[in-house]
Write a protein that holds these residues in place. Structure first.
Motif, PDB file in Angstrom:
ATOM      1  N   ILE A 149       0.766  -1.139   0.025  1.00 36.73           N
ATOM      2  CA  ILE A 149       0.032   0.099   0.008  1.00 36.73           C
ATOM      3  C   ILE A 149       0.936   1.135  -0.003  1.00 36.73           C
ATOM      4  N   ASN A 150       0.726   2.093  -0.932  1.00 43.69           N
ATOM      5  CA  ASN A 150       1.588   3.429  -1.200  1.00 43.69           C
ATOM      6  C   ASN A 150       0.434   4.503  -0.802  1.00 43.69           C
ATOM      7  N   ASP A 151       0.830   5.640  -0.245  1.00 43.97           N
ATOM      8  CA  ASP A 151       0.047   6.765  -0.170  1.00 43.97           C
ATOM      9  C   ASP A 151      -1.320   6.490   0.637  1.00 43.97           C
ATOM     10  N   ALA A 152      -1.063   5.792   1.749  1.00 47.43           N
ATOM     11  CA  ALA A 152      -2.058   5.470   2.665  1.00 47.43           C
ATOM     12  C   ALA A 152      -2.702   6.867   3.025  1.00 47.43           C
ATOM     13  N   LYS A 156      -7.407   5.841   0.861  1.00 49.10           N
ATOM     14  CA  LYS A 156      -7.906   5.095  -0.112  1.00 49.10           C
ATOM     15  C   LYS A 156      -7.785   3.670   0.413  1.00 49.10           C
ATOM     16  N   SER A 157      -7.066   3.458   1.439  1.00 47.30           N
ATOM     17  CA  SER A 157      -6.684   2.112   1.831  1.00 47.30           C
ATOM     18  C   SER A 157      -7.632   1.475   2.864  1.00 47.30           C
ATOM     19  N   ASN A 158      -8.430   0.522   2.690  1.00 49.90           N
ATOM     20  CA  ASN A 158      -9.412   0.008   3.879  1.00 49.90           C
ATOM     21  C   ASN A 158      -8.495  -0.693   4.714  1.00 49.90           C
ATOM     22  N   PHE A 159      -7.433  -1.212   4.405  1.00 46.84           N
ATOM     23  CA  PHE A 159      -6.746  -2.049   5.397  1.00 46.84           C
ATOM     24  C   PHE A 159      -6.069  -0.851   6.303  1.00 46.84           C
ATOM     25  N   ALA A 160      -5.384  -0.003   5.880  1.00 48.54           N
ATOM     26  CA  ALA A 160      -4.838   1.255   6.609  1.00 48.54           C
ATOM     27  C   ALA A 160      -5.888   2.030   7.456  1.00 48.54           C
ATOM     28  N   LYS A 161      -7.313   2.206   7.045  1.00 48.53           N
ATOM     29  CA  LYS A 161      -8.135   2.469   7.811  1.00 48.53           C
ATOM     30  C   LYS A 161      -8.452   1.639   9.376  1.00 48.53           C
ATOM     31  N   ALA A 162      -8.782   0.277   8.714  1.00 50.26           N
ATOM     32  CA  ALA A 162      -9.143  -0.834   9.904  1.00 50.26           C
ATOM     33  C   ALA A 162      -7.850  -0.799  10.887  1.00 50.26           C
TER      34      ALA A 162
END
Length: 449
Positions: A149-152, A156-162
């Motif tokens: 994942i780049n530019d979290a 735009k990253s669901n994984f980063a949000k979670a």
């Protein structure tokens, strides 16, 4: 902003019997602030600055009293936590700990989220949730790029949000496990005199159940767009080899971190409060050269500090003008002369949950817990039957960034926006209230005094 101004005027025009002008204005300002923060029409910190200068203009508080929010110890806990987190990141210790954890626990996104929730949760049962979150945040920031994942920060990253919400919510849930886990727990213990073990008998099951729910729910709410670390176990092994032996700076960083944790865990014996411990840890990192002031200027989110200080200022205004007390007593009076235990418990928890989103949970528990103890005694109920659920409700701060420093810090990563925090937080609060009531009316009932 026009909507917030209109809402303020409308509230001011509605008669509120039994409330002073200052209290009336404080409630109107609360409505204004919630709309401004929720819509993000200006930066959150800017709304907090408005709250400061508007209080003397509309006659709520003098400016000197309005800025008291910035003297709240939690602000210094946040600053200390940010600096400790930066030291862990800059020294390379975060990277080493990340690879060690992934090597032991696996490389899938589901397991990574489990670690985020439970690491902060277990730590938060013994130390401040802000610090537990701050210590894990650099590790989360290391794991996310490994997943490809780049530019979290673009959100735009669901994984980063979670991951960031999982660590934040996990820290809040974990703190419910012991009497020392949160400030409201301590307040409830002070008024009810429940033995430490009594609280753990129901507190730890509640914390574990909530953490499991948070883990599964966030995975459902934010479906992962990644399958695991690119290259899997081989990537982790090669990264560990590349790092080589632990460096002198990492050893110093780890030593200070362990010393700081020791001070937090032994705070009840040493008498050194958790806020002071956070600053002791931060200053030691400066003294030993792990970080310098330029790092603090760059990597402490000072805008977030201003935002939180403004929220605390508003909470103090609600408390000092009698607005918070008026809201609570009127709602309880509406329940009638002989309401059921379950109804009172539910209503007090809902009040606690709603007001804690915009008010210091310490100040709120200082109002609600004595009232809860008085109600229980008047009904001949166990002394903790209302005080304990109220203390727990004051920590269900999942809904908005101003509700808790960890939620504010999660928002500050820019991985997640306010609408997404609301989307995840509101259902978890509802589930949290239901689970708490079930456990308190079953497991906890014999241990509430």
């Amino acid at each position: 902003m026009p909507l917030a101004i209109i809402a303020f005027i409308v509230v001011m025009l509605i008669p509120l019997n039994g409330l002073s002008y200052q209290g009336h204005a404080a409630i109107a300002l609360l409505v204004f602030a919630i709309i401004m923060w929720a819509t993000e029409s200006v930066h959150l910190a800017v709304t907090s600055l408005i709250i400061l200068f508007i209080q003397p203009i509309i006659g709520v508080e003098s400016f000197d009293n309005a800025v008291i929010g910035f003297a709240n110890p939690i602000i210094f806990l946040m600053i200390g936590g940010f600096i400790i987190a930066e030291a862990i990141r800059k020294s390379g210790l975060a990277q080493r700990l990340t690879y060690a954890m992934l090597n032991k626990l696996g490389t899938s996104p589901g397991r990574s989220l489990f670690v985020a929730v439970f690491s902060t949760g277990i730590l938060s049962a013994w130390i401040e949730n802000v610090v537990a979150f701050a210590m894990l945040l650099p590790i989360i920031k290391e794991i996310i790029p490994l997943m490809g994942i780049n530019d979290a920060e673009k959100g735009k990253s669901n994984f980063a949000k979670a991951m960031v919400l999982g660590a934040s919510y996990g820290s809040l849930a974990g703190g419910l496990g012991t009497e020392i886990g949160t400030a409201p727990n301590l307040m409830a213990a002070a008024y009810t005199h429940l033995p430490f073990l009594n609280w753990m008998i129901f507190g730890f099951p509640l914390a574990i159940v909530l953490m499991l729910i948070i883990w599964k729910f966030l995975g459902f709410m934010f479906p992962f767009e990644v399958k695991g670390i690119i290259g899997g176990k081989e990537t982790i092994t090669s990264k560990i080899e590349e790092l080589g032996s632990i460096t002198k700076t990492e050893k110093i960083t780890l030593g200070i971190l362990l010393f700081t944790i020791l001070l937090w865990v032994t705070a009840s014996f040493t008498g050194i409060n958790s806020y002071s411990v956070a600053l002791i840890g931060a200053v030691l990192y400066f003294i030993f050269g792990v970080v310098d002031w330029k790092d603090a200027q760059t990597n402490v989110d000072w805008g977030l500090i201003i935002f939180f200080g403004g929220a605390l200022s508003l909470g103090a205004a609600l408390l000092n003008t009698g607005a918070a007390s008026w809201l609570i007593k009127d709602i309880v009076a509406m329940l009638g002369s002989n309401p059921s235990t379950l109804l009172i418990m539910l209503v007090l928890m809902i009040i606690g949950v709603i007001i804690t989103q915009v008010m210091s949970n310490i100040a709120l528990s200082a109002i609600l817990i004595p009232l809860s103890v008085t109600l229980a005694q008047a009904q001949g109920q166990p002394i903790g039957v209302y005080a304990v659920p109220v203390a727990i409700a004051c920590s269900l701060s999942f809904m908005l960034p101003m509700a808790d420093p960890t939620v504010a810090m999660a928002y500050g990563t820019k991985y997640v926006n306010i609408k997404e925090i609301l989307k995840a937080g509101v259902p978890l609060i509802v589930i949290g209230i239901i689970v708490t009531i079930i456990i308190l009316l079953t497991i906890a009932r014999p241990f509430l005094g």
